[in-house]
Write a protein that holds these residues in place. Structure first.
Motif, PDB file in Angstrom:
ATOM      1  N   GLY A   1      19.560  29.912   1.898  1.00  0.00           N
ATOM      2  CA  GLY A   1      19.734  30.114   0.468  1.00  0.00           C
ATOM      3  C   GLY A   1      18.492  29.739  -0.325  1.00  0.00           C
ATOM      4  N   PRO A   2      18.441  30.111  -1.595  1.00  0.00           N
ATOM      5  CA  PRO A   2      17.228  29.935  -2.406  1.00  0.00           C
ATOM      6  C   PRO A   2      16.860  28.486  -2.701  1.00  0.00           C
ATOM      7  CG  PRO A   2      19.062  30.684  -3.773  1.00  0.00           C
ATOM      8  CD  PRO A   2      19.535  30.766  -2.351  1.00  0.00           C
ATOM      9  N   ALA A   3      17.824  27.571  -2.638  1.00  0.00           N
ATOM     10  CA  ALA A   3      17.547  26.178  -3.021  1.00  0.00           C
ATOM     11  C   ALA A   3      16.966  25.357  -1.875  1.00  0.00           C
ATOM     12  CB  ALA A   3      18.817  25.520  -3.529  1.00  0.00           C
ATOM     13  N   LEU A   4      17.026  25.876  -0.646  1.00  0.00           N
ATOM     14  CA  LEU A   4      16.619  25.086   0.517  1.00  0.00           C
ATOM     15  C   LEU A   4      15.643  25.857   1.400  1.00  0.00           C
ATOM     16  CD1 LEU A   4      20.095  23.684   1.634  1.00  0.00           C
ATOM     17  CD2 LEU A   4      18.351  22.489   0.301  1.00  0.00           C
ATOM     18  N   THR A   5      14.775  25.139   2.071  1.00  0.00           N
ATOM     19  CA  THR A   5      13.936  25.698   3.122  1.00  0.00           C
ATOM     20  C   THR A   5      13.992  24.734   4.305  1.00  0.00           C
ATOM     21  OG1 THR A   5      11.900  24.540   2.464  1.00  0.00           O
ATOM     22  CG2 THR A   5      12.337  26.686   1.422  1.00  0.00           C
ATOM     23  N   PRO A   6      13.720  25.201   5.517  1.00  0.00           N
ATOM     24  CA  PRO A   6      13.716  24.277   6.660  1.00  0.00           C
ATOM     25  C   PRO A   6      12.778  23.093   6.453  1.00  0.00           C
ATOM     26  CG  PRO A   6      13.679  26.547   7.431  1.00  0.00           C
ATOM     27  CD  PRO A   6      13.514  26.597   5.940  1.00  0.00           C
ATOM     28  N   ARG A   7      11.624  23.359   5.867  1.00  0.00           N
ATOM     29  CA  ARG A   7      10.662  22.277   5.682  1.00  0.00           C
ATOM     30  C   ARG A   7      11.174  21.226   4.703  1.00  0.00           C
ATOM     31  NH1 ARG A   7       4.154  22.720   4.509  1.00  0.00           N
ATOM     32  NH2 ARG A   7       3.799  20.503   4.230  1.00  0.00           N
ATOM     33  N   ARG A   8      11.734  21.650   3.575  1.00  0.00           N
ATOM     34  CA  ARG A   8      12.242  20.691   2.579  1.00  0.00           C
ATOM     35  C   ARG A   8      13.374  19.858   3.157  1.00  0.00           C
ATOM     36  NH1 ARG A   8      14.316  22.625  -2.683  1.00  0.00           N
ATOM     37  NH2 ARG A   8      14.034  20.448  -3.234  1.00  0.00           N
ATOM     38  N   LEU A   9      14.279  20.512   3.890  1.00  0.00           N
ATOM     39  CA  LEU A   9      15.384  19.783   4.499  1.00  0.00           C
ATOM     40  C   LEU A   9      14.883  18.782   5.539  1.00  0.00           C
ATOM     41  CD1 LEU A   9      18.242  22.386   5.139  1.00  0.00           C
ATOM     42  CD2 LEU A   9      18.441  20.202   3.936  1.00  0.00           C
ATOM     43  N   ARG A  10      13.912  19.227   6.335  1.00  0.00           N
ATOM     44  CA  ARG A  10      13.383  18.359   7.391  1.00  0.00           C
ATOM     45  C   ARG A  10      12.677  17.141   6.787  1.00  0.00           C
ATOM     46  NH1 ARG A  10      10.785  22.059   9.437  1.00  0.00           N
ATOM     47  NH2 ARG A  10       8.620  21.451   9.047  1.00  0.00           N
ATOM     48  N   GLU A  11      11.890  17.382   5.739  1.00  0.00           N
ATOM     49  CA  GLU A  11      11.192  16.272   5.089  1.00  0.00           C
ATOM     50  C   GLU A  11      12.184  15.296   4.471  1.00  0.00           C
ATOM     51  OE1 GLU A  11       8.357  17.975   2.378  1.00  0.00           O
ATOM     52  OE2 GLU A  11       6.815  18.108   3.950  1.00  0.00           O
ATOM     53  N   ASP A  12      13.281  15.822   3.921  1.00  0.00           N
ATOM     54  CA  ASP A  12      14.305  14.954   3.355  1.00  0.00           C
ATOM     55  C   ASP A  12      14.897  14.055   4.439  1.00  0.00           C
ATOM     56  OD1 ASP A  12      16.316  14.607   0.885  1.00  0.00           O
ATOM     57  OD2 ASP A  12      17.489  14.650   2.741  1.00  0.00           O
ATOM     58  N   ARG A  13      15.107  14.628   5.643  1.00  0.00           N
ATOM     59  CA  ARG A  13      15.664  13.831   6.755  1.00  0.00           C
ATOM     60  C   ARG A  13      14.669  12.763   7.199  1.00  0.00           C
ATOM     61  NH1 ARG A  13      17.496  10.622   9.268  1.00  0.00           N
ATOM     62  NH2 ARG A  13      18.643  10.711  11.243  1.00  0.00           N
ATOM     63  N   TYR A  14      13.396  13.123   7.283  1.00  0.00           N
ATOM     64  CA  TYR A  14      12.382  12.151   7.688  1.00  0.00           C
ATOM     65  C   TYR A  14      12.286  10.999   6.686  1.00  0.00           C
ATOM     66  CZ  TYR A  14      10.698  15.816  10.910  1.00  0.00           C
ATOM     67  OH  TYR A  14      10.589  16.766  11.897  1.00  0.00           O
ATOM     68  N   LEU A  15      12.337  11.351   5.399  1.00  0.00           N
ATOM     69  CA  LEU A  15      12.270  10.312   4.370  1.00  0.00           C
ATOM     70  C   LEU A  15      13.469   9.375   4.455  1.00  0.00           C
ATOM     71  CD1 LEU A  15      11.085  12.423   1.294  1.00  0.00           C
ATOM     72  CD2 LEU A  15       9.781  10.625   2.461  1.00  0.00           C
ATOM     73  N   ASP A  16      14.631   9.953   4.710  1.00  0.00           N
ATOM     74  CA  ASP A  16      15.830   9.141   4.831  1.00  0.00           C
ATOM     75  C   ASP A  16      15.718   8.169   6.004  1.00  0.00           C
ATOM     76  OD1 ASP A  16      18.726   8.727   4.001  1.00  0.00           O
ATOM     77  OD2 ASP A  16      18.969   9.211   6.127  1.00  0.00           O
ATOM     78  N   GLU A  17      15.179   8.657   7.129  1.00  0.00           N
ATOM     79  CA  GLU A  17      15.015   7.786   8.298  1.00  0.00           C
ATOM     80  C   GLU A  17      13.940   6.734   8.053  1.00  0.00           C
ATOM     81  OE1 GLU A  17      16.249   6.380  11.889  1.00  0.00           O
ATOM     82  OE2 GLU A  17      17.099   8.049  10.730  1.00  0.00           O
ATOM     83  N   ALA A  18      12.894   7.094   7.302  1.00  0.00           N
ATOM     84  CA  ALA A  18      11.845   6.123   6.975  1.00  0.00           C
ATOM     85  C   ALA A  18      12.424   4.973   6.158  1.00  0.00           C
ATOM     86  CB  ALA A  18      10.709   6.809   6.211  1.00  0.00           C
ATOM     87  N   ARG A  19      13.329   5.302   5.243  1.00  0.00           N
ATOM     88  CA  ARG A  19      13.982   4.249   4.457  1.00  0.00           C
ATOM     89  C   ARG A  19      14.879   3.393   5.348  1.00  0.00           C
ATOM     90  NH1 ARG A  19      14.263   8.461   0.552  1.00  0.00           N
ATOM     91  NH2 ARG A  19      16.279   9.121   1.383  1.00  0.00           N
ATOM     92  N   ALA A  20      15.610   4.053   6.253  1.00  0.00           N
ATOM     93  CA  ALA A  20      16.562   3.326   7.100  1.00  0.00           C
ATOM     94  C   ALA A  20      15.863   2.383   8.068  1.00  0.00           C
ATOM     95  CB  ALA A  20      17.432   4.316   7.875  1.00  0.00           C
ATOM     96  N   THR A  21      14.629   2.722   8.478  1.00  0.00           N
ATOM     97  CA  THR A  21      13.893   1.893   9.445  1.00  0.00           C
ATOM     98  C   THR A  21      12.852   1.016   8.770  1.00  0.00           C
ATOM     99  OG1 THR A  21      12.293   3.675   9.822  1.00  0.00           O
ATOM    100  CG2 THR A  21      14.219   3.591  11.289  1.00  0.00           C
ATOM    101  N   ALA A  22      12.930   0.915   7.434  1.00  0.00           N
ATOM    102  CA  ALA A  22      11.967   0.102   6.680  1.00  0.00           C
ATOM    103  C   ALA A  22      10.530   0.538   6.940  1.00  0.00           C
ATOM    104  CB  ALA A  22      12.142  -1.385   7.005  1.00  0.00           C
ATOM    105  N   GLY A  23      10.322   1.849   7.027  1.00  0.00           N
ATOM    106  CA  GLY A  23       8.964   2.373   7.176  1.00  0.00           C
ATOM    107  C   GLY A  23       8.382   2.224   8.567  1.00  0.00           C
ATOM    108  N   ASP A  24       9.218   2.272   9.607  1.00  0.00           N
ATOM    109  CA  ASP A  24       8.750   2.120  10.993  1.00  0.00           C
ATOM    110  C   ASP A  24       8.282   3.485  11.514  1.00  0.00           C
ATOM    111  OD1 ASP A  24       8.378   1.772  13.717  1.00  0.00           O
ATOM    112  OD2 ASP A  24      10.043   0.381  13.918  1.00  0.00           O
ATOM    113  N   ALA A  25       6.972   3.713  11.529  1.00  0.00           N
ATOM    114  CA  ALA A  25       6.418   5.008  11.937  1.00  0.00           C
ATOM    115  C   ALA A  25       6.708   5.299  13.405  1.00  0.00           C
ATOM    116  CB  ALA A  25       4.913   5.036  11.678  1.00  0.00           C
TER     117      ALA A  25
END
Length: 343
Positions: free
Chosen positions: A293-317
């Protein structure tokens, strides 16, 4: 054009009529006649190729595109660029060896280099052999991003041509063009994700879930096979991913829809649509984007997931890299956006 009724449903039979002798190869370009009759060209090519009766004489679309973009340039430059495009796409096994690059990369580099090529032709240059470092500096734009992208494309072109002994020197050597400023990843509005996850379209809901929960790329989604799914685990690039419960719910719904919609398909890919169901081809990235759909792209969704995991792990790369199969630098791009509350 109309074919006899007995032939309209047998595109392969029609193409066999193009053989000069029994067992002779059929040129892929000849199969385009089927499109004039509204018959499936891709399916016919697949059947003929599987039978060893097809010779692919077609030029890749990116080569035809590049030739159109470069057609107003002098013949010598067109020939030099044609060589660069061919080797970039196919790679080279003999020294100097080069790995093949994607058509997307070739298109981007041609587009980034074209303003410089046009500038040099306007200045009277007829071949890339004539280009000097001063010519390169004069063609580089002031905008930092455009300058970096053009520099990247020109370095690729001249380094390859010099390795092939088509130019005497590499005029880009020693010229700094800077780097492309990195974009800060941004989260996706939760309502957009929720709407896609609860979509009545099974394919849209599953695509969204696989990216939003497990960070799969568009290429991963294209090439997933049914055999990659083993109970609640999905194998992606030799990684076994335990699927989250919400993903499995949507997977079950999609598989039921798939079997009802295309009960006779032999396509091994997980995601199929009306045209690919009659072949063994994967879906394309355009289908994935349109389905999301027009509001989402694979890249935007993927980046959102990565950001969420970065928050959950306190920035553990390291944890981010291991979970999603990222490189260290890629993981750090997302963990840099995390700021502990104590700061």
């Amino acid at each position: 054009m109309r074919w006899p009724r007995s032939s309209r449903s047998t595109p392969v039979t029609i193409m066999l009529g193009f053989q000069s002798a029994p067992g002779a190869l059929i040129a892929a370009n000849d199969t385009t006649v089927l499109a004039l009759a509204g018959l499936p060209v891709t399916h016919a090519r697949t059947v003929l190729a599987d039978a060893g009766l097809l010779t692919d004489d077609r030029l890749p679309a990116v080569i035809l595109w590049a030739r159109r973009r470069l057609r107003d340039l002098p013949a010598a430059i067109r020939t030099e660029m044609d060589t660069w495009v061919h080797i970039t796409l196919n790679g080279q096994d003999t020294p100097p060896r080069r790995r093949p690059r994607t058509a997307i990369t070739a298109r981007a580099y041609v587009a980034w280099a074209l303003p410089a090529l046009t500038h040099w032709v306007a200045a009277g240059r007829q071949s890339l052999r004539e280009i000097t470092p001063d010519d390169v500096r004069a063609a580089l734009p002031e905008n930092p991003t455009a300058r970096s992208l053009m520099g990247r494309a020109l370095r690729s072109i001249f380094s390859l041509l010099k390795a092939q002994k088509l130019t005497f020197t590499d005029p880009t050597r020693g010229i700094s063009t800077g780097g492309v400023p990195g974009k800060i990843p941004l989260p996706v509005p939760t309502d957009d994700i929720r709407q896609a996850l609860t979509s009545p379209q099974p394919a849209r809901a599953l695509l969204t879930a696989l990216i939003a929960f497990h960070g799969l790329t568009s290429r991963h989604l294209q090439h997933l096979h049914l055999t990659h799914l083993d109970h609640a685990h999905l194998t992606v690039n030799d990684r076994s991913i335990p699927l989250a419960a919400p993903v499995m719910q949507r997977m079950t719904a999609y598989l039921e829809y798939r079997s009802q919609r295309w009960p006779a398909t032999t396509n091994p890919h997980l995601f199929i649509h009306l045209r690919t169901a009659a072949s063994d081809q994967p879906v394309g990235p355009l289908w994935i984007n349109r389905t999301l759909g027009p509001a989402l792209t694979p890249r935007r969704l993927r980046e959102d997931r990565y950001l969420d995991e970065a928050r959950a792990t306190a920035g553990d790369a390291k944890a981010l890299a291991l979970l999603f199969g990222l490189g260290t630098k890629a993981a750090q791009r997302y963990t840099r956006t995390f700021h502990p509350p104590s700061l």
